[in-house]
Design an enzyme around this catalytic site. Structure first.
Site, mmCIF file in Angstrom:
data_model
loop_
_atom_site.group_PDB
_atom_site.id
_atom_site.type_symbol
_atom_site.label_atom_id
_atom_site.label_comp_id
_atom_site.label_asym_id
_atom_site.label_seq_id
_atom_site.Cartn_x
_atom_site.Cartn_y
_atom_site.Cartn_z
ATOM 1 N N ARG A 73 0.832 -1.205 0.000
ATOM 2 C CA ARG A 73 0.000 0.000 0.000
ATOM 3 C C ARG A 73 0.865 1.253 0.000
ATOM 4 N NH1 ARG A 73 -5.110 -1.393 0.110
ATOM 5 N NH2 ARG A 73 -5.702 -3.273 1.253
ATOM 6 N N ASP A 74 0.444 2.232 -0.801
ATOM 7 C CA ASP A 74 1.143 3.519 -0.808
ATOM 8 C C ASP A 74 0.948 4.192 0.547
ATOM 9 O OD1 ASP A 74 2.110 5.607 -3.319
ATOM 10 O OD2 ASP A 74 1.635 6.480 -1.358
ATOM 11 N N ASN A 120 5.359 6.826 -13.395
ATOM 12 C CA ASN A 120 5.982 8.125 -13.611
ATOM 13 C C ASN A 120 7.455 7.931 -13.975
ATOM 14 O OD1 ASN A 120 3.610 9.527 -12.872
ATOM 15 N ND2 ASN A 120 4.110 9.291 -10.710
ATOM 16 N N HIS A 173 7.987 1.662 -10.483
ATOM 17 C CA HIS A 173 6.800 1.131 -9.803
ATOM 18 C C HIS A 173 5.542 1.501 -10.559
ATOM 19 C CE1 HIS A 173 7.994 5.046 -8.149
ATOM 20 N NE2 HIS A 173 6.701 5.312 -8.059
HETATM 21 P P1 AMP Z 1 6.348 8.380 -7.669
HETATM 22 O O1 AMP Z 1 6.043 9.845 -7.524
HETATM 23 O O2 AMP Z 1 5.703 7.784 -8.877
HETATM 24 O O3 AMP Z 1 7.821 8.094 -7.585
HETATM 25 O O4 AMP Z 1 5.634 7.688 -6.456
HETATM 26 C C1 AMP Z 1 6.284 7.347 -5.267
HETATM 27 C C2 AMP Z 1 5.220 6.879 -4.315
HETATM 28 O O5 AMP Z 1 5.854 6.160 -3.264
HETATM 29 C C3 AMP Z 1 4.405 8.009 -3.679
HETATM 30 O O6 AMP Z 1 3.019 7.832 -3.983
HETATM 31 C C4 AMP Z 1 4.698 7.845 -2.177
HETATM 32 O O7 AMP Z 1 3.579 8.114 -1.379
HETATM 33 C C5 AMP Z 1 5.113 6.380 -2.097
HETATM 34 N N1 AMP Z 1 5.976 6.039 -0.981
HETATM 35 C C6 AMP Z 1 7.125 6.654 -0.601
HETATM 36 N N2 AMP Z 1 7.665 6.038 0.468
HETATM 37 C C7 AMP Z 1 6.849 4.999 0.760
HETATM 38 C C8 AMP Z 1 6.852 3.967 1.755
HETATM 39 N N3 AMP Z 1 7.810 3.892 2.675
HETATM 40 N N4 AMP Z 1 5.834 3.067 1.748
HETATM 41 C C9 AMP Z 1 4.861 3.137 0.845
HETATM 42 N N5 AMP Z 1 4.798 4.071 -0.131
HETATM 43 C C10 AMP Z 1 5.770 4.991 -0.167
#
Ligand code: AMP
Length: 116
Positions: A30-31, A88, A101
């Site tokens: 989960r995000d 992204n 991801h």
């Molecule tokens: P992006 O902007 O596509 O690189 O998305 C990175 C995503 O990772 C964001 O939606 C963050 O909320 C998520 N994220 C960052 N650190 C963590 C974590 N420790 N656990 C879960 N999600 C994370």
């Protein structure tokens, strides 16, 4: 050699995360900052920093992202209504974590593709 991110630690279970699925190729969790009722990240276990770094040898793991997305969407009960899969890339794409991801986002109507 690319630098590891926090996602490698999650994959190795060195730091906590709500892991929903893991196999030899991918991990889904989960995000931490969900943008919708369902917001799951699906990542290859091997470090690929960005889509620009994708090679043919990654095709199996990257294909697995989709089969796991399909399963998790069904598990979450959002398959029929629909959802969005997002990747992204780099600065203009809004990438924050440099471990490729797939975002699986759903559980509400998401509106138009881009908001600026
Ligand atoms: P992006 O902007 O596509 O690189 O998305 C990175 C995503 O990772 C964001 O939606 C963050 O909320 C998520 N994220 C960052 N650190 C963590 C974590 N420790 N656990 C879960 N999600 C994370």
């Amino acid at each position: 050699m690319a630098e590891e991110t926090i996602f490698s630690k999650i994959i190795r279970k060195e730091i906590p995360a709500q892991i929903l699925y893991q196999d030899e190729l991918v991990t889904a969790f989960r995000d931490i900052n969900p943008k919708a009722p369902t917001h799951i990240l699906i990542v290859p276990n091997t470090l690929i920093p960005t889509v620009n770094d994708v090679e043919p040898e990654h095709e199996l793991a990257l294909g697995r992202l989709f089969t796991v997305a399909r399963k998790l969407a069904a598990d979450a009960g959002i398959a029929e209504d629909g959802y969005r899969l997002i990747m992204n890339c780099n600065r203009h794409g809004g990438q924050e974590v440099y471990h490729i991801h797939m975002h699986l986002v759903g559980g509400k109507s998401l509106g138009p593709l881009l908001c600026c």
